[in-house]
Design a protein around this motif. Sequence first.
Motif, short mmCIF file in Angstrom:
data_model
loop_
_atom_site.label_atom_id
_atom_site.label_comp_id
_atom_site.label_asym_id
_atom_site.label_seq_id
_atom_site.Cartn_x
_atom_site.Cartn_y
_atom_site.Cartn_z
N LEU A 176 -15.66 3.70 50.40
CA LEU A 176 -14.62 4.39 51.16
C LEU A 176 -13.88 5.42 50.32
CD1 LEU A 176 -13.20 1.44 53.29
CD2 LEU A 176 -14.56 3.38 54.09
N PHE A 177 -13.87 5.26 49.00
CA PHE A 177 -13.20 6.23 48.14
C PHE A 177 -14.04 7.48 47.96
CE2 PHE A 177 -12.08 8.12 44.06
CZ PHE A 177 -10.70 8.19 44.14
N ASP A 178 -15.32 7.31 47.70
CA ASP A 178 -16.23 8.43 47.48
C ASP A 178 -17.54 8.15 48.21
OD1 ASP A 178 -17.84 10.48 46.63
OD2 ASP A 178 -17.64 10.08 44.48
N PRO A 179 -17.69 8.66 49.43
CA PRO A 179 -18.90 8.41 50.21
C PRO A 179 -20.18 8.88 49.51
CG PRO A 179 -17.17 9.30 51.61
CD PRO A 179 -16.68 9.42 50.20
N GLU A 180 -20.07 9.85 48.58
CA GLU A 180 -21.26 10.30 47.86
C GLU A 180 -21.87 9.20 47.00
OE1 GLU A 180 -23.05 13.14 48.05
OE2 GLU A 180 -21.76 13.44 49.81
N LEU A 181 -21.07 8.20 46.67
CA LEU A 181 -21.59 7.11 45.86
C LEU A 181 -22.69 6.36 46.62
CD1 LEU A 181 -21.56 5.46 43.30
CD2 LEU A 181 -19.54 4.24 44.15
N ALA A 182 -22.55 6.23 47.92
CA ALA A 182 -23.59 5.57 48.71
C ALA A 182 -24.91 6.33 48.62
CB ALA A 182 -23.15 5.45 50.17
N ASN A 183 -24.84 7.66 48.67
CA ASN A 183 -26.06 8.46 48.58
C ASN A 183 -26.72 8.29 47.22
OD1 ASN A 183 -25.57 9.51 51.16
ND2 ASN A 183 -24.30 11.16 50.35
N LEU A 184 -25.90 8.21 46.16
CA LEU A 184 -26.44 8.01 44.82
C LEU A 184 -27.15 6.66 44.72
CD1 LEU A 184 -26.63 8.86 41.78
CD2 LEU A 184 -24.51 7.56 41.47
N VAL A 185 -26.50 5.61 45.21
CA VAL A 185 -27.09 4.27 45.16
C VAL A 185 -28.41 4.23 45.92
CG1 VAL A 185 -26.79 1.87 45.90
CG2 VAL A 185 -24.91 3.08 44.78
N ALA A 186 -28.43 4.89 47.08
CA ALA A 186 -29.67 4.94 47.86
C ALA A 186 -30.76 5.69 47.11
CB ALA A 186 -29.40 5.59 49.21
N GLU A 187 -30.40 6.83 46.52
CA GLU A 187 -31.37 7.65 45.80
C GLU A 187 -31.94 6.91 44.59
OE1 GLU A 187 -31.30 11.65 43.00
OE2 GLU A 187 -29.79 11.42 44.57
N ARG A 188 -31.07 6.22 43.85
CA ARG A 188 -31.51 5.51 42.65
C ARG A 188 -32.09 4.13 42.97
NH1 ARG A 188 -29.67 7.45 37.67
NH2 ARG A 188 -29.19 9.66 37.89
N ASP A 189 -31.86 3.65 44.16
CA ASP A 189 -32.36 2.34 44.60
C ASP A 189 -31.92 1.24 43.64
OD1 ASP A 189 -33.67 0.52 46.26
OD2 ASP A 189 -35.58 0.74 45.18
N VAL A 190 -30.62 1.19 43.36
CA VAL A 190 -30.06 0.18 42.46
C VAL A 190 -29.21 -0.80 43.25
CG1 VAL A 190 -30.10 1.67 40.44
CG2 VAL A 190 -28.07 1.65 41.92
N PRO A 191 -29.01 -2.01 42.73
CA PRO A 191 -28.13 -2.96 43.40
C PRO A 191 -26.69 -2.45 43.41
CG PRO A 191 -29.52 -4.07 41.78
CD PRO A 191 -29.66 -2.60 41.54
N VAL A 192 -25.93 -2.87 44.43
CA VAL A 192 -24.54 -2.44 44.54
C VAL A 192 -23.71 -3.60 45.07
CG1 VAL A 192 -24.84 -1.52 46.89
CG2 VAL A 192 -22.97 -0.68 45.45
N CYS A 193 -22.50 -3.74 44.53
CA CYS A 193 -21.56 -4.72 45.05
C CYS A 193 -20.50 -4.00 45.87
CB CYS A 193 -20.89 -5.49 43.91
SG CYS A 193 -19.75 -6.77 44.50
N LEU A 194 -20.32 -4.44 47.11
CA LEU A 194 -19.32 -3.87 48.01
C LEU A 194 -18.17 -4.87 48.13
CD1 LEU A 194 -21.66 -2.56 50.85
CD2 LEU A 194 -20.88 -1.35 48.80
N MET A 195 -16.97 -4.42 47.78
CA MET A 195 -15.82 -5.31 47.77
C MET A 195 -14.83 -4.95 48.87
SD MET A 195 -13.01 -6.00 44.78
CE MET A 195 -11.85 -4.87 45.57
N HIS A 196 -14.15 -5.96 49.38
CA HIS A 196 -13.07 -5.71 50.33
C HIS A 196 -11.77 -5.42 49.59
CE1 HIS A 196 -9.50 -6.75 52.69
NE2 HIS A 196 -10.20 -6.33 53.73
N ALA A 197 -11.08 -4.38 50.02
CA ALA A 197 -9.74 -4.09 49.51
C ALA A 197 -8.91 -3.51 50.65
CB ALA A 197 -9.79 -3.09 48.35
N GLN A 198 -7.66 -3.89 50.70
CA GLN A 198 -6.75 -3.30 51.69
C GLN A 198 -5.83 -2.33 50.95
OE1 GLN A 198 -3.07 -5.08 53.94
NE2 GLN A 198 -4.87 -5.70 55.10
N GLY A 199 -6.01 -1.04 51.22
CA GLY A 199 -5.21 -0.03 50.54
C GLY A 199 -5.81 0.34 49.20
N SER A 200 -5.13 1.21 48.48
CA SER A 200 -5.54 1.67 47.16
C SER A 200 -4.82 0.85 46.09
CB SER A 200 -5.20 3.15 46.99
OG SER A 200 -3.79 3.33 46.99
N PRO A 201 -5.28 0.89 44.83
CA PRO A 201 -4.56 0.16 43.79
C PRO A 201 -3.08 0.50 43.72
CG PRO A 201 -6.69 0.85 42.97
CD PRO A 201 -6.54 1.48 44.32
N GLU A 202 -2.73 1.76 43.99
CA GLU A 202 -1.33 2.16 43.93
C GLU A 202 -0.47 1.43 44.97
OE1 GLU A 202 -3.66 6.02 42.95
OE2 GLU A 202 -3.95 4.18 44.10
#
Length: 341
Positions: free
Chosen positions: A184-210
Amino acid sequence: MSTYFHAIPRSGPYDEPPKADREQARLGGSRHVWFDNVNIRSENGTWDYALASELNAETRARLSGARADLCGLSLDRPRIMGILNVTPDSFSDGGDHLSLETAVARARAMAADADILDIGGESTRPGAEEVGIEEEIRRTAPVIEAIRAAGITTPISIDTRKARVAEAALDAGADIVNDVSAFLFDPELANLVAERDVPVCLMHAQGSPETMQADPRYDNVLFDVYDHLEERISAACVSGIRRDRIIVDPGIGFGKTLEHNLSLLRGLSLLHDLGLPILLGASRKRFIGTIGGAEGAKDRMAGSVAVALFAAQQGAQILRVHDTFETRQALALHLAMIGDE
């Protein structure tokens, strides 16, 4: 999702004789956690109950099927992910590993006990400010290169929300992407993970760290987290990521109160209904200190190990921790006592 299948975990020898009217099933493919009954929450909010033997084949496979290997690691027993933050301000180990020498030394020490090393260059503690992309790359990529140059072959995860940081880390020798924002922060990261075909951990967070600890609220934290993860899994698959490359993390402490954290831990086994490996990262977090009476983050090791063992009893496949030696020792004793091979 309108219906949730919540397998109730049981620990002990998997081959002990079941009751005559029940059939056992491994929970999430675990060697040491199994279930023979399931609580079912229907779309109208009521609960029902079923034996494992009464589930249809698809549901049973989702709850009990073996999870895909992770970088050559089988997930039929809990794996330890060691945390290595190369930041000046992380809540627990900020500033401890800022030089290449100290970072590599810590990586070498953790590799003796950890199955995976998780390298992070941006603190996501409550109130933390965003780190620029170039600075985050400067902090992480050289460390990963140095770890590989030192001959350490342990799989490496890059803990980042940003595509360019992940790309640099993968080029430097990382194997896994760990995104606390679930793309959700950088949607381009999904494209990179798909292109490289690497494992990814998706975490739940409510809001930003700030802002995430500014009065977090849920209708039902367990089901809300489940629904969010299910939606992010679907989005990842639409982006071209293979489902068997995905790991899920409920995000303990990320936009949750102490009671939210406890509810998620108590109900952690519900996430097996997603059919994917579960990562649990609660090491040294504030709720452990609050309950256990430890103000300093580094004084929360014993409580962190207790939470890790509880997660293992719930069938979590990956335990993300700071104290790798202590967790490995405790886990070895735990598995031996419940009869694991």
